[in-house]
Write a protein that holds these residues in place. Structure first.
Motif, PDB file in Angstrom:
ATOM      1  N   UNK A 168       9.294   6.660   3.036  1.00  0.00           N
ATOM      2  CA  UNK A 168       8.852   5.837   1.904  1.00  0.00           C
ATOM      3  C   UNK A 168       9.415   6.307   0.568  1.00  0.00           C
ATOM      4  N   UNK A 169       9.630   7.634   0.402  1.00  0.00           N
ATOM      5  CA  UNK A 169      10.134   8.142  -0.882  1.00  0.00           C
ATOM      6  C   UNK A 169      11.609   8.512  -0.829  1.00  0.00           C
ATOM      7  N   UNK A 170      12.308   8.151   0.254  1.00  0.00           N
ATOM      8  CA  UNK A 170      13.737   8.416   0.353  1.00  0.00           C
ATOM      9  C   UNK A 170      14.117   9.631   1.162  1.00  0.00           C
ATOM     10  N   UNK A 171      13.169  10.559   1.409  1.00  0.00           N
ATOM     11  CA  UNK A 171      13.500  11.728   2.216  1.00  0.00           C
ATOM     12  C   UNK A 171      13.904  11.290   3.622  1.00  0.00           C
ATOM     13  N   UNK A 172      15.058  11.799   4.067  1.00  0.00           N
ATOM     14  CA  UNK A 172      15.526  11.479   5.408  1.00  0.00           C
ATOM     15  C   UNK A 172      16.116  12.712   6.065  1.00  0.00           C
ATOM     16  N   UNK A 173      15.313  13.784   6.160  1.00  0.00           N
ATOM     17  CA  UNK A 173      15.827  15.092   6.572  1.00  0.00           C
ATOM     18  C   UNK A 173      15.802  15.294   8.086  1.00  0.00           C
ATOM     19  N   UNK A 174      16.771  16.060   8.552  1.00  0.00           N
ATOM     20  CA  UNK A 174      16.779  16.555   9.928  1.00  0.00           C
ATOM     21  C   UNK A 174      15.980  17.858   9.899  1.00  0.00           C
ATOM     22  N   UNK A 175      14.683  17.754  10.124  1.00  0.00           N
ATOM     23  CA  UNK A 175      13.805  18.895   9.924  1.00  0.00           C
ATOM     24  C   UNK A 175      12.808  19.091  11.057  1.00  0.00           C
ATOM     25  N   UNK A 176      12.927  18.309  12.140  1.00  0.00           N
ATOM     26  CA  UNK A 176      11.903  18.325  13.163  1.00  0.00           C
ATOM     27  C   UNK A 176      12.133  19.309  14.290  1.00  0.00           C
ATOM     28  N   UNK A 177      11.072  19.542  15.052  1.00  0.00           N
ATOM     29  CA  UNK A 177      11.183  20.193  16.356  1.00  0.00           C
ATOM     30  C   UNK A 177      11.667  19.174  17.388  1.00  0.00           C
ATOM     31  N   UNK A 178      11.469  17.864  17.066  1.00  0.00           N
ATOM     32  CA  UNK A 178      11.983  16.793  17.917  1.00  0.00           C
ATOM     33  C   UNK A 178      12.659  15.762  17.023  1.00  0.00           C
ATOM     34  N   UNK A 179      13.494  14.917  17.629  1.00  0.00           N
ATOM     35  CA  UNK A 179      14.196  13.893  16.857  1.00  0.00           C
ATOM     36  C   UNK A 179      13.490  12.551  16.963  1.00  0.00           C
ATOM     37  N   UNK A 180      14.124  11.497  16.488  1.00  0.00           N
ATOM     38  CA  UNK A 180      13.514  10.166  16.443  1.00  0.00           C
ATOM     39  C   UNK A 180      13.181   9.641  17.836  1.00  0.00           C
ATOM     40  N   UNK A 181      13.895  10.122  18.851  1.00  0.00           N
ATOM     41  CA  UNK A 181      13.653   9.705  20.231  1.00  0.00           C
ATOM     42  C   UNK A 181      12.736  10.667  20.971  1.00  0.00           C
ATOM     43  N   UNK A 182      12.070  11.563  20.227  1.00  0.00           N
ATOM     44  CA  UNK A 182      11.120  12.523  20.797  1.00  0.00           C
ATOM     45  C   UNK A 182      11.805  13.558  21.693  1.00  0.00           C
ATOM     46  N   UNK A 183      13.074  13.813  21.445  1.00  0.00           N
ATOM     47  CA  UNK A 183      13.815  14.823  22.195  1.00  0.00           C
ATOM     48  C   UNK A 183      13.745  16.153  21.453  1.00  0.00           C
ATOM     49  N   UNK A 184      13.239  17.231  22.088  1.00  0.00           N
ATOM     50  CA  UNK A 184      13.144  18.522  21.407  1.00  0.00           C
ATOM     51  C   UNK A 184      14.522  19.116  21.130  1.00  0.00           C
ATOM     52  N   UNK A 185      14.577  19.940  20.105  1.00  0.00           N
ATOM     53  CA  UNK A 185      15.764  20.738  19.811  1.00  0.00           C
ATOM     54  C   UNK A 185      15.620  22.061  20.565  1.00  0.00           C
TER      55      UNK A 185
END
Length: 687
Positions: A642-659
């Motif tokens: 909503x505020x523009x942040x679009x970071x690669x910061x997760x333990x999982x990605x958009x498809x729920x795949x863990x790193x």
């Protein structure tokens, strides 16, 4: 597996291989005049490299590497700018960031990147004596400048015209005086070749650039989802792995230290200093160091698409929103109502990953399972609480009578209307509550001064002045001012230059801070005296000591959000012998198709895992720190939330795949953190 007590981890987890790089590796040859120290730093070109020493973390301190006179650096033929960094300190962890920029400084530049100045950076955290490579991924404009109406959050540079290379300590917080950095920078070089497969030159080839799963179409990576069956297969494989993985052997049912000292069991979480180090103590009386994940939810931040339907391979729904993760999870679990299955899997993930706390802004449905301790927020910045009317300072008017009424009943009021909050009052899994997030403490007085004369905080300030000076004439003499009466003082919006004005400002802020934190504490303890007040989630460590003292007086735990490559050198004395919880930290990179790395970029997933470990090791040796929570569980959307942040910061990605690199590092940390907390210390390098 090498144990954390020697500050060593499995090499496969932490050491990034350079074998993936193409052949190019061109060392930058520097002349002494190109190496320039900046503000209280020493930077000298020696035979072995650049020796950098700094006693301050201020923004302008460090070293600047300039191009030859009259030229720019040309990095357009490489993938990375790399440098080997060796921490020469025998006993201090260090952090360092590397920055490059283009445009802005040369108005006659032929840069095809829009002015003003654009810059990118990366960073590293190093243990005493450790030497590792810092790499900065080069965002060439020729590869990442999207066609008109495309979305590019990567801040591409004109890499053929780089202004310079800066080394410094971004986001300063350390105390000045002691040597914060003593390192050697060597083999400054360009590596690899640009990823020309990322280039999408023609608009007809670029759109759509987001696939059915919310991923970037024009890049491939190992874990990328291509079909619905990939999602199903991933779930089956991961479940088998999770079912075969036990929680860390030294953990009790809460994630506390089962094999550690046995303290008093109260049935609730509390804090205690044990052998000079602060800890949480879990309900069974075991020491507990909190490692958590914020925003642990099924899905968040759907992508808006009504304005740009041509961005997507799938049709934009009537409501204009594309909840990619929600759609992915429906396919992954084979049902529309997948929430319970997801959260039961997440319990297994937490245990397998070495995570023992559900962090802030997470789902009540996850907490309701009763398997993992959690924290709750009673409000980030409560909109209906009274504020300053004369400015947009993010803070409340704590002297407004309405504020006292609302804040002192905040937990009771929330519990009356929210069953999850109501349950938390007696739930032993509830650690405690935050109130607020990243308020503007250092701008409070600006809010007061810009307010109208009848603002309650302004009236309180003037009442204090009347009590101290008795007459306006006495005030004018002290402030070197010329107010006609006390009403004129109340109407004043300007700061005075006199020293006594600053003293009066500080006196007022002490009363203000004490009132804020005391009323917040009352709001929790009046409804749940056994629950911990976890503070206000300060943004960083640069607050006036007035606020640290007030927080230490009234909070059970002081909470701070801080994005950095190391916090080992924070000044513990600032906390006035109170435990501290890090509410947010993270590291991210540009792979897996993301446009924006994070607030702390690194160059690949292996380095991301290393950064995670080094950051937390630095916290474990600090006796005040009782835990740290990663922000956040899942990557943000490709084109931003909503505020523009679009970071690669997760333990999982958009498809729920863990790193996997990160989750392995997290598991190893969780397995060893208690023994290291009690016995570990920073040692030279990695074994």
């Amino acid at each position: 597996m090498l144990k954390i007590k020697t500050l060593s981890f499995a090499a496969g987890t932490l050491l990034a291989s350079a074998l993936f790089l193409p052949a190019l590796a061109a060392e930058l040859k520097l002349a002494p005049e190109q190496v320039k120290p900046r503000y209280r730093a020493s930077a000298k070109l020696e035979k072995e490299g650049i020796r950098l020493i700094t006693r301050t973390a201020e923004w302008d301190s460090g070293a600047l590497i300039t191009p030859p006179a009259g030229k720019k650096f040309d990095f357009s033929k490489a993938r990375f700018l790399a440098v080997d960094v060796e921490n020469l300190s025998p006993d201090r962890q260090m952090r360092l960031t590397m920055h490059i920029s283009s445009g802005g400084r040369d108005k006659a530049s032929s840069s095809h990147v829009d002015l003003p100045l654009r810059s990118v950076n990366t960073g590293i955290g190093l243990n005493p004596g450790e030497k590792r490579t810092m790499r900065l991924y080069l965002p060439h404009a020729s590869l990442f400048a999207a066609p008109k109406d495309g979305r590019n959050l990567r801040a591409p540079l004109d890499t053929a015209a780089i202004n310079g290379i800066e080394f410094k300590l971004q986001w300063p917080f350390e105390a000045e005086g002691e040597i914060l950095v003593d390192c050697r920078l060597s083999n400054l070089r360009l590596e690899g070749e640009p990823e020309t497969d990322r280039a999408v030159a023609a608009a007809k080839n670029y759109f759509p650039f987001i696939d059915d799963y919310g991923q970037y179409r024009h890049t491939e990576w190992k874990e990328k989802i291509h079909t619905d069956s990939d999602l199903v297969a991933n779930r089956k494989k991961e479940l088998a792995e999770l079912d075969a993985t036990q929680p860390p052997a030294e953990w009790d049912r809460f994630g506390g230290w089962k094999n550690g000292p046995a303290l008093k069991a109260t049935g609730n979480f509390r804090t205690e200093k044990y052998q000079g180090k602060w800890f949480f103590v879990d309900p069974d009386g075991h020491l507990f160091w909190s490692i958590g994940l914020d925003v642990s939810r099924t899905h968040t931040d759907a992508t808006p698409g009504r304005r740009h339907p041509h961005w997507f391979t799938r049709a934009v729904p009537a409501d204009g929103m594309l909840p990619f993760t929600h759609w992915n999870l429906q396919k992954k679990y084979g049902k529309t109502d997948y929430d319970r299955d997801f959260y039961e899997t997440l319990v297994k993930r937490y245990r397998a990953w070495g995570i023992n706390t559900i962090g802030n802004w997470s789902s009540p449905a996850f907490m309701e399972l009763g398997k993992v301790p959690y924290v709750l927020s009673l409000g980030d910045f409560v909109k209906d609480f009274p504020r300053f009317r004369g400015s947009k300072v993010k803070f409340y008017d704590v002297f407004d009578p309405e504020f006292e009424v609302k804040m002192t009943s905040i937990l009771r009021d929330r519990a009356a209307t929210n069953s999850d909050i109501r349950k938390s009052l007696t739930d032993p899994m509830c650690i405690g509550y935050f109130i607020d997030n990243e308020l503007q403490f250092n701008n409070i007085f600006d809010g007061v001064m810009k307010s109208p004369a009848d603002q309650p905080a302004k009236r309180e300030f003037v009442r204090g002045l009347e009590a101290k000076y008795k007459t306006v004439d006495a005030l004018n003499k002290a402030w070197n001012s010329s107010f006609a009466d006390w009403n004129a003082v109340a109407k004043n919006h300007n700061f005075m230059k006199a020293k006594e004005f600053r003293n009066d400002q500080q006196d007022f802020l002490k009363r203000f801070a004490d009132r804020y934190f005391s009323l917040c504490r009352k709001g929790i303890k009046s409804a749940a005296p056994q629950r911990l007040y976890l503070g206000c989630r300060f943004v960083g460590f640069r607050q006036n000591d007035i606020f640290w003292r007030a927080a230490a007086e009234h909070c059970d735990v002081i909470s701070v959000n801080s994005y950095s490559y190391s916090l080992a050198n924070i000044v513990t004395e600032n906390f006035h012998d109170k435990p501290v919880l890090i509410g947010e930290f993270h590291f991210g990179t540009y792979d897996r198709g993301m446009f924006s790395a994070s607030l702390c970029p690194v160059y690949d997933q292996n380095e991301r895992a290393t950064a995670y470990t080094r950051y937390l090791q630095g916290l474990l040796v600090n006796p005040a720190i009782v835990g740290a929570h990663w922000f956040q569980f899942r990557d943000q959307p490709l084109t931003g939330r909503w505020d523009g942040e679009g970071y690669q910061l997760g333990f999982v990605d958009v498809a729920d795949t863990p790193y996997p690199e990160l989750t392995r590092a997290a598991r190893e940390f969780g397995e060893n953190m208690y023994r290291y907390r009690m016995n570990g210390k920073l040692v030279n390098g990695m074994k």
